[in-house]
Design a protein around this motif. Structure first.
Motif, mmCIF file in Angstrom:
data_model
loop_
_atom_site.group_PDB
_atom_site.id
_atom_site.type_symbol
_atom_site.label_atom_id
_atom_site.label_comp_id
_atom_site.label_asym_id
_atom_site.label_seq_id
_atom_site.Cartn_x
_atom_site.Cartn_y
_atom_site.Cartn_z
ATOM 1 N N PHE A 1 32.750 51.603 43.663
ATOM 2 C CA PHE A 1 32.889 51.202 42.279
ATOM 3 C C PHE A 1 33.370 52.356 41.417
ATOM 4 N N THR A 2 34.673 52.525 41.374
ATOM 5 C CA THR A 2 35.211 53.674 40.645
ATOM 6 C C THR A 2 36.068 53.243 39.477
ATOM 7 N N GLN A 3 36.013 51.962 39.170
ATOM 8 C CA GLN A 3 36.899 51.432 38.133
ATOM 9 C C GLN A 3 36.563 51.966 36.750
ATOM 10 N N SER A 4 37.580 52.001 35.944
ATOM 11 C CA SER A 4 37.377 52.431 34.565
ATOM 12 C C SER A 4 36.800 51.276 33.775
ATOM 13 N N MET A 5 35.697 51.519 33.146
ATOM 14 C CA MET A 5 35.021 50.498 32.362
ATOM 15 C C MET A 5 35.545 50.519 30.931
ATOM 16 N N GLN A 6 35.578 49.346 30.331
ATOM 17 C CA GLN A 6 36.011 49.272 28.942
ATOM 18 C C GLN A 6 34.883 48.660 28.116
ATOM 19 N N ILE A 7 34.587 49.283 26.998
ATOM 20 C CA ILE A 7 33.519 48.766 26.128
ATOM 21 C C ILE A 7 34.149 48.022 24.961
ATOM 22 N N GLN A 8 33.569 46.918 24.611
ATOM 23 C CA GLN A 8 34.227 46.017 23.682
ATOM 24 C C GLN A 8 33.185 45.281 22.833
ATOM 25 N N PRO A 9 32.983 45.720 21.603
ATOM 26 C CA PRO A 9 32.074 44.943 20.757
ATOM 27 C C PRO A 9 32.823 43.726 20.229
ATOM 28 N N VAL A 10 32.154 42.582 20.193
ATOM 29 C CA VAL A 10 32.758 41.373 19.635
ATOM 30 C C VAL A 10 31.831 40.845 18.551
ATOM 31 N N ARG A 11 32.382 40.701 17.340
ATOM 32 C CA ARG A 11 31.534 40.288 16.213
ATOM 33 C C ARG A 11 31.320 38.775 16.214
ATOM 34 N N LYS A 12 30.247 38.381 15.617
ATOM 35 C CA LYS A 12 29.905 36.961 15.481
ATOM 36 C C LYS A 12 31.114 36.147 15.025
ATOM 37 N N GLY A 13 31.411 35.098 15.721
ATOM 38 C CA GLY A 13 32.516 34.219 15.344
ATOM 39 C C GLY A 13 33.847 34.591 15.968
ATOM 40 N N GLU A 14 33.966 35.846 16.387
ATOM 41 C CA GLU A 14 35.225 36.266 17.013
ATOM 42 C C GLU A 14 35.304 35.786 18.459
ATOM 43 N N PHE A 15 36.525 35.787 18.982
ATOM 44 C CA PHE A 15 36.734 35.349 20.362
ATOM 45 C C PHE A 15 36.958 36.546 21.285
ATOM 46 N N LEU A 16 36.304 36.504 22.433
ATOM 47 C CA LEU A 16 36.565 37.507 23.475
ATOM 48 C C LEU A 16 37.966 37.273 24.005
ATOM 49 N N PHE A 17 38.254 35.998 24.317
ATOM 50 C CA PHE A 17 39.632 35.600 24.566
ATOM 51 C C PHE A 17 39.772 34.147 24.164
ATOM 52 N N GLN A 18 40.994 33.742 23.880
ATOM 53 C CA GLN A 18 41.254 32.380 23.440
ATOM 54 C C GLN A 18 41.728 31.537 24.611
ATOM 55 N N GLN A 19 41.506 30.268 24.476
ATOM 56 C CA GLN A 19 42.054 29.300 25.414
ATOM 57 C C GLN A 19 43.569 29.528 25.546
ATOM 58 N N GLY A 20 44.067 29.520 26.769
ATOM 59 C CA GLY A 20 45.504 29.690 26.962
ATOM 60 C C GLY A 20 45.921 31.123 27.242
ATOM 61 N N GLU A 21 45.018 32.068 27.005
ATOM 62 C CA GLU A 21 45.352 33.458 27.301
ATOM 63 C C GLU A 21 45.194 33.729 28.792
ATOM 64 N N LYS A 22 45.919 34.725 29.262
ATOM 65 C CA LYS A 22 45.703 35.182 30.628
ATOM 66 C C LYS A 22 44.493 36.113 30.638
ATOM 67 N N VAL A 23 43.664 35.912 31.643
ATOM 68 C CA VAL A 23 42.452 36.726 31.731
ATOM 69 C C VAL A 23 42.490 37.494 33.035
ATOM 70 N N ASP A 24 42.514 38.801 32.962
ATOM 71 C CA ASP A 24 42.565 39.555 34.211
ATOM 72 C C ASP A 24 41.467 40.613 34.254
ATOM 73 N N ARG A 25 40.413 40.337 33.509
ATOM 74 C CA ARG A 25 39.305 41.281 33.550
ATOM 75 C C ARG A 25 38.010 40.558 33.899
ATOM 76 N N LEU A 26 37.097 41.332 34.448
ATOM 77 C CA LEU A 26 35.757 40.822 34.714
ATOM 78 C C LEU A 26 34.881 41.249 33.543
#
Lengths: 195, 195
Positions: free
Chosen positions: B26-51
């Motif tokens: 497990f050597t992957q680079s981690m990304q930290i991402q705060p998401v505020r209330k009401g915001e979207f982590l990702f939207q329907q229709g977007e490509k998702v390539d992260r865990l």
DNA sequence: AGAAGGAATTAACCCAGGTTAATTTTGAGA
DNA sequence: TCTCAAAATTAACCTGGGTTAATTCCTTCT
């Protein structure tokens, strides 16, 4: 029934998915089981501790509510693994039964010893994940059609998805798949005829 | 934000499931991402390539039909893996979006390199299978309640299953989870109050 | 071929939930 | 504290599917 042939069919099913499964682990005793049209492979509420492989034929997954209404969760066509992943894994009772829609040939292996050996095998695990993903995607699609589409639309989709079943199985079973009553299905068919 | 702490939380989540994962891969680079209330982590229709891993907070999975109606597929509460397994695996667009119900802290890893390393690891594969099984069982339960229960029963079940959400999120979102209109939900609540 | 039991159709009636629209409540920002 | 928009409630009307029951249509068995 040619045992070696059935076993080959089973292995071929896995191999064609492209995962390198090491079959040397695979020493389990296989059981051959013909199931006649209308009969159940297992009933709702039974304990299921075998891995089933549908070699030929078609089946449906059916559950019955406390009030005695039956609901057809899905259909499956050979060649395919069938059974209740949930019940098998958790060692609990199956939440549905599996009924043959035509005469079927089914082979099976004792799940636990099978899985204990197979979990040693990365190819098998990948294959198993893949299988889970597939039925998961099917479930998602059914869920979404449930929410978004009318019964009429769902019936039309059924006719496209299962043309071979449309005129072969009783309408009650189709209705229970669409989660409506036979009466409602009859009305829908009549409505469609008139246009 | 303490990066090491987040990473520890992520590993702890896996480890507590009892699978021996070899974290040396497990050597992957981690990304930290705060998401505020009401915001979207990702939207329907977007490509998702992260865990994604939901470290703190709650989210909902929401899809929008062509006719513009939104449907809440499910809710998720930290700590948990979140995301679209389907879209991530197939490399296709997500069929739903993920919206924060409160301020969330989310960490993520690039999926493909993560999975490529992790598929070497039997513990991870087992863990992943287990994860698939869990959400699969949830889906089955939701499907069955859909078919068998009235909207009123489903609302009461929701109140039991998500007591912390009941008075926290807008009723529209609850209605869209039950797959009824806000008007119908209002009627149901009124009916329940009167008894 | 005739009888009998299940499957499908049709009709009449009911009700939960959808739709539209008007009204009230709530809550966030100035 | 006041304002304004979004959320929730309420009412009136409509519709699809459930329920019951009578009728017709198959099958299958003798």
């Amino acid at each position: 029934m040619d045992k070696a042939l059935l076993e080959a069919s089973f292995k071929h099913y896995f191999d064609q998915m492209g995962y390198g499964i090491d079959w040397q682990y695979f020493t389990q005793s296989m059981q051959i089981q013909p199931v006649r049209k209308g009969e159940f492979l297992f009933q709702q509420g039974e304990k299921v501790d075998r891995l089933y492989f549908l070699h030929t034929g078609q089946v449906r997954y059916v559950s019955v509510s406390e009030t005695g209404k039956e609901y057809t969760q899905s259909f499956a066509k050979s060649p395919r693994i069938i059974g209740s992943t949930r019940a098998t894994i958790k060692g609990t009772k199956a939440l549905f039964g599996i009924q043959a829609l035509e005469d079927c040939m089914i082979i099976s292996y004792p799940w636990h010893s099978f899985f204990d050996e197979m979990r040693q095998d990365k190819g098998f695990l990948e294959c198993y994940c893949h299988f889970m993903e597939q039925i998961f995607i099917l479930k998602e699609e059914k869920e979404s059609s449930f929410v978004k589409d009318s019964a009429e639309k769902r019936y039309l989709d059924f006719c496209v998805d299962y043309p071979e079943l449309k005129d072969k199985i009783p309408q009650q079973q189709i209705a229970s798949y669409l989660s409506i009553t036979p009466v409602a299905l009859s009305r829908i068919r009549q409505r469609l005829k008139r246009t």
